[in-house]
Design an enzyme around this catalytic site. Structure first.
Site, PDB file in Angstrom:
ATOM      1  N   ASP A 489       0.878  -1.158   0.000  1.00 43.94           N
ATOM      2  CA  ASP A 489       0.000   0.000   0.000  1.00 43.94           C
ATOM      3  C   ASP A 489       0.933   1.229   0.000  1.00 43.94           C
ATOM      4  O   ASP A 489       2.093   1.118   0.384  1.00 43.94           O
ATOM      5  CB  ASP A 489      -0.868  -0.038   1.268  1.00 43.94           C
ATOM      6  CG  ASP A 489      -1.764   1.179   1.392  1.00 43.94           C
ATOM      7  OD1 ASP A 489      -2.270   1.627   0.353  1.00 43.94           O
ATOM      8  OD2 ASP A 489      -1.936   1.681   2.510  1.00 43.94           O
ATOM      9  N   ASP A 811      -1.873  -1.231   5.835  1.00 43.92           N
ATOM     10  CA  ASP A 811      -2.441  -0.912   7.140  1.00 43.92           C
ATOM     11  C   ASP A 811      -3.886  -0.479   6.955  1.00 43.92           C
ATOM     12  O   ASP A 811      -4.317  -0.193   5.847  1.00 43.92           O
ATOM     13  CB  ASP A 811      -1.640   0.210   7.828  1.00 43.92           C
ATOM     14  CG  ASP A 811      -1.708   1.517   7.038  1.00 43.92           C
ATOM     15  OD1 ASP A 811      -2.055   1.449   5.851  1.00 43.92           O
ATOM     16  OD2 ASP A 811      -1.417   2.580   7.614  1.00 43.92           O
ATOM     17  N   ASP A 815      -7.173  -2.483   3.607  1.00 41.87           N
ATOM     18  CA  ASP A 815      -6.292  -3.560   3.152  1.00 41.87           C
ATOM     19  C   ASP A 815      -6.664  -4.918   3.725  1.00 41.87           C
ATOM     20  O   ASP A 815      -6.021  -5.908   3.408  1.00 41.87           O
ATOM     21  CB  ASP A 815      -4.838  -3.235   3.542  1.00 41.87           C
ATOM     22  CG  ASP A 815      -4.373  -1.917   2.942  1.00 41.87           C
ATOM     23  OD1 ASP A 815      -4.756  -1.622   1.808  1.00 41.87           O
ATOM     24  OD2 ASP A 815      -3.643  -1.173   3.620  1.00 41.87           O
TER      25      ASP A 815
END
Length: 1195
Positions: A489, A811, A815
């Protein structure tokens, strides 16, 4: 219809079954016939001993059939159930989950009469419960559907809601949805013990004990059996403890006000039902701790500030508002309207009731309607994820099974040889012969295998815990060593959460940013100061770091009365009247404000979204914002419009769409999101160690591409897929728009060779519609931008479909799905920055610091959420591993009394250790404060460095596991030979000899598993599977050399022995052949460990692994001493006869030559067959075949 295709996220198909009456079960009546035939035909024709052997064979098959019904769901269905076509005749269902969603289950089918149903048809409801979800048979759809909840109605429906009007409706609702509790059945100790005792390896160990009993090793056998049960009961006890911890997550026992039967009544949180109207606000328990929201609720009136840390791990409080401003025809979506929903398990920090709403709450709380209860709430869904989601990866994997099958082939050949030779001798006992054959076959299956695998994993678990990385699914660690694609991410993972306000652009013709706020128009400053969702909680300003950075950057202040004003200068104060909160599907937010009695609408959002809503778009609009995004900046467009004179209540009731149209452009707010200091270094190391890197983000494609280039994800020219201008087609465009290539799905593979590809969320939707997901996504090895949480999950499953082994690091809630779908999911809790001593977090000096900081700086919100709830269901297996590995070192030869005596003290010590907590050697129990609720790995670091630690430990565990398989395989093959060919020649081992052998084997295995990984990742990859040319050729080559050495030595010894007749079934007595065969066996064992030890480039070398080095030197020294016959008393105690000096010298020379040959063969194979990156072409073909087969199944 016997099979229903449900096609949901969790469940694929449902097969209708009917339980057979017990006499007609396939594990009963066929065997009743077999036993009758045995009684009638076998007993009269054979002697009693042979008849019992035949009966034993039938009984063993019967027991195996019974055990297979416990091990295989399909086999149980075949044996105990019959398929039926009509749902009304069925009493059970076989559930097949979707791919990567767990294993099959058989569940009972229930029926209930519907309350208040007058008509006989349809009054009965057929349903089943699967993983805490209820599925009902729908007569209209002729299939099973999930029990519906009132969570997808229109806003108008909820606003008209008046709760339950009659007792009959309350009773019907309670019957339909049940109580609002997390009813997780607490298994009894007996049930868990039965489950452990039914495991294949345990059954096998008990079977071995039975064989040793028959071979008259009573004391040792019974002692081993006792220890086995002690270990399993300790493990069951520990698991019971952790499951009890899991049950502590429950709905808070608070009392709410609910509107029922026309009046407000007090109601326990566990008794509320979907559809209830309740008053909800901040409430505290006796100890002052905030109570959590008991269920998912939609706010009808009022607003609240909520801490959602338990769900997301994110400590920033979220603002929740009522649905009053929305359109009454709009349908509620949990994803799009999460700013209106209070999620179960979260905590309200403060609330404000709405006194203008028709229905007033009696206690000043917010008015809300209950949407979902129990396991259907968001918290319940995460609980289900922990309990049921992806299949747990265990030590008893299919590879272990296949490897054992490979060894069994050799064992069967050896046993067949013994049987053939034995039957040629009519004087031999057939009972002893069958027993010998059974012992040969069982000796080749190492009972210590699961323990040896567990100890390797356990060592890595402890090492990771010391680095502040916690694991809830231990046997995923070897997967980390196989990972070939790492996905990250962006925001909060690769980049920092802290935003820096850079300035305002787009207001003049100049391309430079305006950083002097005195030169920026007043209206732009007012928008930045007031268009946000910041809020005061306990006198502290909390909210989005980006919005806080904007207020700080323009030097304004924001007060708790929702008024913003400049710190200095003569600007006007801005009073916020109404907020329309940011929504991810709208990509914008708006506020209605009052500046000097004049009302304005202030809006900010994604530049492409705001562009459509402007009255007049500046000519350089797109060019300006793209320029900043290409530099990696986060750009928000600002706009406003003046509103006509009106009252405050009229301003508050303005429709959102009316507020956000006809806007005037007020500039671009540009923010910089600094990349974390070590992101580029870590990703560079991952790329250099043969991993593909991918960024998956919700951010803009140009920004994402810039950041990807800075952190070494992009190395080739980038192309972004997007809709072509003036046509419905799609095209690849370079970030600077100088290169354009039309999109064709067939050309993506070739394009990926020369370019790094980036696609957006809207393009992922297009790929889904055109069935091109498998043809495109596997080749986008760089950036996915503007993707929704569901699309992140789709990307991970697509990578898995084409055979990639995936790591996902992220996080927050967005996700969760992707973290769970990845083979290795790493959640970063916003906790502590890594230690700043310039060293790798894996180095010993920083280990203690990482632990200290992990202990001292746990985020308060996470601790509050934790409630000490252990979610490590497999924790006990780790302590079991340490204990069993030492006890289970017996080879086929040392199943004797002396070995048991020598190990008794050691086992007692280990048992004591297992029952103690916190000794530093047992694997850590992971608690909710430490772990993200839906990820196998959780790192307490604000950095991506833990990914390299996990991969290093994964590779270390993988090579350790691989070398253990090889060593166990070679030992077992040698044992099979000794027990068969040499056994027929009367060669046996003595008690003391076998015990010494067992002690050395235990020590070697223990020290091998404690090898530490090297601090840097190597470009060379470990072999991911046991079944590869390297392992098989290594095994067969070394085995051939060992056997040649053994046969040659025994033949040489035979020359010095007088001709004497040795009875195969006689007891042990020392002679020269026995002495030589024992010494050669020990030399082979030491050589096997030394040759197959895998050090660099993954682990410490033998010289660096001091305990293993000392154990090897001790073994070599010991065997040199006994071969040289230096201490006669020692050799007499070991029952070794003196050797002629010529034989002794020859033996030592041959041993040295055997070691050199094995070492050279192993090194040659490691050079010839290095670990490689899997090629995507092969994977893609296999995926296409898998996809086709899946489609055929559905047809």
């Amino acid at each position: 219809m016997t099979r229903y295709h449900v096609g949901g996220k969790v469940m694929d198909t449902v097969d209708l079954l009917r339980k057979r009456h017990w006499p007609w079960r396939l594990d009963l009546w066929p065997f009743a016939i077999i036993y009758a035939v045995w009684l009638v035909t076998v007993v009269p024709s054979l002697d009693i001993g042979d008849s019992i052997i035949v009966l034993g064979g039938f009984a063993a098959v019967h027991v195996l059939v019974f055990l297979f019904t416990a091990w295989s769901v399909d086999f149980r269905c075949f044996v105990q159930y019959a398929k039926v076509n009509d749902v009304h005749h069925a009493d059970a269902c076989k559930i097949t989950p979707t791919k990567f969603s767990g294993s099959k289950e058989v569940v009972p089918l229930h029926r209930r009469k519907l309350a208040g149903s007058s008509s006989p048809s349809g009054s009965e409801e057929i349903y089943f419960d699967f993983r805490k979800q209820c599925f009902i048979y729908s007569h209209e759809k002729e299939s099973f559907c999930k029990l519906p909840y009132p969570s997808k109605e229109t806003f108008g429906y909820y606003l008209k809601s008046t709760g339950y009007g009659t007792e009959a409706k309350i009773v019907a609702a309670a019957e339909k949805w049940g109580r609002n509790v997390f009813e997780y059945p607490q298994p009894t100790f007996q049930k868990l013990m039965k489950e452990h005792c039914m495991e294949p390896f345990f059954v096998f160990q008990v079977f071995c004990v039975g064989l040793w009993c028959l071979d008259e090793y009573w004391y040792y056998s019974l002692f081993t059996l006792f220890m086995l049960f002690m270990f399993e009961s300790t493990m069951a006890k520990s698991r019971l403890k952790t499951l009890s911890e899991l049950r502590r997550v429950r709905v808070d026992s608070q009392t709410l006000m609910a509107y029922r039967c026309g009046k407000w009544i007090k109601l326990a949180g566990t008794d509320i039902l979907p559809g209830d109207l309740v008053s909800i606000g901040r409430s505290s328990g006796q100890n002052g701790e905030d109570k959590s929201v008991p269920a998912d609720m939609l706010i009808l009136a009022g607003n609240a500030i909520v801490n959602e840390a338990i769900l997301t791990g994110e400590s920033t409080p979220q603002w929740k508002v009522s649905i009053m401003g929305g359109g009454t025809e709009e349908t509620l979506s949990a994803r799009r309207h999460k700013s209106h929903i209070l999620f179960g398990g979260t905590k309200i920090l403060q609330h404000t009731p709405d006194k203008t709403f028709l229905m007033k709450t009696p206690d000043g709380g917010c008015l809300a309607v209950v949407l979902r209860t129990g396991f259907e709430t968001t918290q319940g869904k995460l609980m289900r994820t922990i309990l049921f989601s992806t299949e747990r990866v265990t030590a008893n994997s299919w590879e272990s099974g296949l490897f054992i099958l490979f060894l069994v082939v050799f064992a069967v050949i050896a046993a067949g040889y013994v049987l053939k030779k034995g039957l040629e001798d009519p004087t031999r006992s057939k009972y002893k012969l069958i027993l010998s054959c059974s012992l040969i076959i069982t000796s080749v299956i190492p009972p210590e295998l699961p323990m040896e695998l567990s100890i390797a994993v356990n060592t890595s678990l402890i090492a990771l815990a010391r680095l502040g990385i916690f694991c809830t699914e231990p046997f995923r660690i070897p997967f980390a060593g196989k990972v070939d694609i790492c996905c990250f991410d962006k925001t909060g993972t690769l980049t920092s959460d802290d935003m820096e306000f850079s300035g305002v652009g787009g207001l003049t013709d100049s391309v430079d940013l305006e950083t002097d706020m005195t030169k920026v128009t007043a209206r732009t400053l007012e928008i930045l100061a007031s268009c946000h969702a910041l809020v005061f909680v306990d006198s502290k300003l909390v909210g989005d770091p980006l919005e806080k950075a904007a207020i700080k950057g323009i030097e304004w202040t924001y007060k708790s009365d929702e008024k913003a004003m400049p710190k200095k200068g003569g600007g006007n104060a801005v009073q916020i009247v109404q907020r329309h909160h940011f929504a991810s599907h709208l990509k914008r937010m708006a506020v209605v404000v009052r500046v000097q009695e004049q009302f304005f609408a202030f809006v900010k959002g994604a530049p492409e979204t705001i562009q459509e809503r402007l009255v007049d778009v500046p000519s350089s609009y797109a060019k300006t914002y793209k320029r900043y995004t290409r530099q990696g900046s986060r750009v928000l467009a600002l706009a406003f419009k003046a509103l006509p004179d009106m009252t405050v209540s009229e301003a508050r009731s303005l429709d959102r769409d009316a507020v956000e149209t006809g806007l005037t452009f007020a500039g671009f707010a540009v923010f910089n999101c600094p990349i974390r200091g070590d992101s580029a270094k870590v990703l560079s190391e991952l790329k250099g160690s043969s991993h593909d890197l991918v960024m998956i983000t919700g951010d803009q494609a140009l920004t994402a591409c810039h950041v990807a280039a800075q952190v070494n994800i992009i190395s080739k020219p980038a192309l972004i897929l997007g809709p072509a201008k003036n046509s419905e087609a799609y095209e690849w465009v370079s970030p600077d728009e100088t290169e354009k290539i039309s999109y064709r799905e067939t050309e993506v593979e070739a394009l990926s060779e020369s370019h790094d590809l980036c696609i957006g969320g809207d393009c992922v939707e297009m790929l889904q519609q055109t069935d091109a997901v498998l043809k495109v996504i596997p080749y986008v090895k760089v950036v996915f931008a503007r993707v929704a949480p569901e699309q992140k999950e789709l990307i991970m499953t697509t990578f898995k479909l084409v055979g990639r082994l995936t790591l996902m690091c992220g996080d927050g809630t967005n996700d969760v799905g992707a973290l769970k779908q990845a083979h290795v999911g790493v959640a970063l809790l916003n906790a502590i920055p890594p230690t700043q001593n310039g060293k790798s977090p894996s180095e010993p000096s920083s280990k203690s610091e990482a632990v200290k900081s992990a202990k001292s700086k746990k985020p308060k919100s996470a601790l509050e959420a934790a409630k000490s709830v252990s979610i490590n269901e497999e924790g006990p297996s780790k302590s079991k591993a340490v204990a069993k590995s030492e006890s289970a070192s017996h080879t086929a030869g040392n199943r004797h009394l002396t070995a048991a005596e020598m190990q008794r003290q050691k086992l007692k010590k280990l048992m004591d250790e297992m029952n103690e907590d916190g000794d530093g050697r047992s694997a850590p129990i992971v608690k909710l404060g430490d772990a993200s609720m839906a990820s196998p790995f959780t790192a307490k670091h604000a950095s991506v460095a833990p990914t390299t630690d996990i991969i290093r430990q994964g590779r270390s565990t993988l090579v350790t596991t691989l070398q253990m398989f090889k060593i166990l395989g070679l030992n077992c093959l040698a044992t099979a030979y000794v027990l068969s060919v040499m056994y027929l020649d009367g060669v046996k081992l003595g008690d003391v000899q076998a015990t010494i052998s067992g002690v050395f084997t235990a020590a070697f295995f223990l020290f091998i598993s404690h090898a530490r990984p090297l601090p840097t990742l190597s470009a060379e990859r470990p072999h991911p599977n046991i079944f590869c040319a390297y392992v098989l050729l290594s095994l067969l080559g070394q085995f051939a050399l060992h056997i040649f050495f053994l046969i040659s030595s025994v033949k040489e010894a035979g020359k010095y022995m007088p001709d004497e007749c040795i009875e195969p079934d006689s007891s042990f007595h020392p002679n020269l052949v026995n002495t030589v065969s024992y010494m050669v066996n020990m030399m082979i064992q030491v050589a096997t460990f030394a040759v197959n030890y895998m050090g660099h480039p993954f682990n410490q070398s033998i010289s660096e692994n001091k305990p293993f080095l000392y154990a090897l030197l001790a073994a070599v020294g010991f065997f040199t001493v006994i071969t040289s016959d230096l201490f006669r008393d020692l050799n007499d105690w070991l029952k070794l006869v003196p050797m002629p000096s010529a034989l002794r010298d020859k033996l030592l020379l041959w041993a040295f030559l055997m070691f050199l040959c094995c070492y050279a063969w192993e090194r040659l194979l490691r050079w010839a067959f290095p670990g490689k990156m899997p090629t995507l072409k092969k994977l893609d073909r296999s995926a296409a075949a898998a996809a086709k087969s899946d489609k055929k199944k559905l047809l």
